[in-house]
Design a protein around this motif. Sequence first.
Motif, short mmCIF file in Angstrom:
data_model
loop_
_atom_site.label_atom_id
_atom_site.label_comp_id
_atom_site.label_asym_id
_atom_site.label_seq_id
_atom_site.Cartn_x
_atom_site.Cartn_y
_atom_site.Cartn_z
N PHE A 35 0.84 -1.20 0.00
CA PHE A 35 0.00 0.00 0.00
C PHE A 35 0.87 1.25 0.00
CE2 PHE A 35 -3.40 -2.80 0.81
CZ PHE A 35 -4.60 -2.12 0.85
N ALA A 36 1.90 1.27 0.85
CA ALA A 36 2.78 2.44 0.95
C ALA A 36 3.56 2.65 -0.34
CB ALA A 36 3.73 2.29 2.14
N GLY A 37 4.04 1.57 -0.94
CA GLY A 37 4.78 1.70 -2.19
C GLY A 37 3.91 2.26 -3.30
N ILE A 38 2.69 1.76 -3.42
CA ILE A 38 1.77 2.29 -4.42
C ILE A 38 1.44 3.75 -4.12
CG2 ILE A 38 -0.59 2.11 -5.33
CD1 ILE A 38 -0.28 -0.98 -4.91
N GLY A 39 1.22 4.06 -2.84
CA GLY A 39 0.94 5.44 -2.45
C GLY A 39 2.10 6.37 -2.78
N THR A 40 3.31 5.90 -2.61
CA THR A 40 4.49 6.70 -2.93
C THR A 40 4.55 7.01 -4.42
OG1 THR A 40 5.70 5.68 -1.10
CG2 THR A 40 7.01 6.78 -2.76
N ILE A 41 4.23 6.03 -5.25
CA ILE A 41 4.21 6.24 -6.70
C ILE A 41 3.10 7.23 -7.07
CG2 ILE A 41 3.82 5.12 -8.94
CD1 ILE A 41 6.54 4.47 -7.52
N VAL A 42 1.93 7.12 -6.45
CA VAL A 42 0.83 8.05 -6.72
C VAL A 42 1.23 9.47 -6.34
CG1 VAL A 42 -1.53 8.70 -6.03
CG2 VAL A 42 -0.99 6.32 -6.59
N LEU A 43 1.84 9.63 -5.15
CA LEU A 43 2.29 10.97 -4.74
C LEU A 43 3.33 11.54 -5.70
CD1 LEU A 43 2.57 10.62 -0.85
CD2 LEU A 43 0.86 11.91 -2.16
N ALA A 44 4.25 10.71 -6.15
CA ALA A 44 5.27 11.17 -7.10
C ALA A 44 4.62 11.60 -8.40
CB ALA A 44 6.30 10.07 -7.35
N ALA A 45 3.63 10.84 -8.86
CA ALA A 45 2.93 11.21 -10.10
C ALA A 45 2.19 12.52 -9.92
CB ALA A 45 1.97 10.10 -10.51
N LEU A 46 1.51 12.68 -8.80
CA LEU A 46 0.78 13.93 -8.55
C LEU A 46 1.73 15.12 -8.48
CD1 LEU A 46 -1.86 12.75 -5.92
CD2 LEU A 46 -2.27 13.36 -8.32
N TYR A 47 2.91 14.90 -7.95
CA TYR A 47 3.91 15.96 -7.85
C TYR A 47 4.43 16.33 -9.24
CZ TYR A 47 8.33 18.30 -6.92
OH TYR A 47 9.38 19.18 -6.92
N HIS A 48 4.64 15.33 -10.09
CA HIS A 48 5.26 15.58 -11.38
C HIS A 48 4.28 16.04 -12.46
CE1 HIS A 48 8.65 13.39 -9.58
NE2 HIS A 48 9.34 14.21 -10.32
N ILE A 49 3.00 15.75 -12.33
CA ILE A 49 2.04 16.16 -13.36
C ILE A 49 2.06 17.68 -13.59
CG2 ILE A 49 -0.44 16.35 -13.86
CD1 ILE A 49 -0.72 13.46 -12.85
N PRO A 50 1.98 18.49 -12.54
CA PRO A 50 2.03 19.94 -12.79
C PRO A 50 3.36 20.38 -13.42
CG PRO A 50 1.24 19.53 -10.58
CD PRO A 50 1.69 18.22 -11.13
N LEU A 51 4.46 19.74 -13.04
CA LEU A 51 5.76 20.09 -13.62
C LEU A 51 5.80 19.75 -15.11
CD1 LEU A 51 8.11 18.82 -10.78
CD2 LEU A 51 7.38 21.16 -11.21
N ILE A 52 5.19 18.63 -15.47
CA ILE A 52 5.15 18.23 -16.88
C ILE A 52 4.25 19.17 -17.67
CG2 ILE A 52 4.36 16.41 -18.45
CD1 ILE A 52 5.25 14.41 -16.21
N LEU A 53 3.10 19.51 -17.08
CA LEU A 53 2.16 20.40 -17.76
C LEU A 53 2.72 21.79 -17.97
CD1 LEU A 53 -1.21 19.32 -16.11
CD2 LEU A 53 -0.36 18.72 -18.38
N MET A 54 3.55 22.26 -17.04
CA MET A 54 4.11 23.61 -17.14
C MET A 54 5.29 23.69 -18.10
SD MET A 54 3.65 25.34 -13.40
CE MET A 54 4.88 24.43 -12.54
N SER A 55 5.86 22.55 -18.46
CA SER A 55 7.03 22.60 -19.36
C SER A 55 6.66 22.55 -20.83
CB SER A 55 7.98 21.47 -19.04
OG SER A 55 7.36 20.22 -19.19
#
Length: 163
Positions: free
Chosen positions: A143-163
């Motif tokens: 659960f924690a590993g999947i949650g970590t991946i979800v948090l990383a994706a949520l963090y990176h989506i705005p960075l990808i959209l802004m570039s």
Amino acid sequence: MLNFINTFFWSGKLKPASGTWGSLAALAVGWSIEHWLGFWPLVLAFVVATVVGFITVPAELKDRPGDDPSEIVIDEVAGLWLAMLFPAVGFYMRDMSMVWPGPVAAFLLFRLFDIWKPSIVGWADRLHTPQGVMLDDLFAGIFAGIGTIVLAALYHIPLILMS
């Protein structure tokens, strides 16, 4: 010797919150393994901790059926290292060493799921067997590993959209 292993170098004897102390010790050791030795040694350490836990926890609890003593933290070690493998895969694929946010997020989410015990984590905990002692933390690690991946994706989506 068995107590030394199950308490992960006696970190499980620290009070209060033995599981948290064991997880913190596992975080430091696991990150060091991955950082200095690489991804595959962390995988090996996880496998060894899991196998050792499934062998030693029943021996430790043979006179205490249904008990999950707080000083036994080898299950926390295996669960956290499993959670840490999820972000480590991403760094491994980029030929990089894992930076602190990944393992810290894995640690925080692991502690959350280990305490909250949702779904299959709680089911394993209610088994009241040595196998349940190990399984609830391994499921919390997933659960924690999947949650970590979800948090990383949520963090990176705005960075990808802004570039």
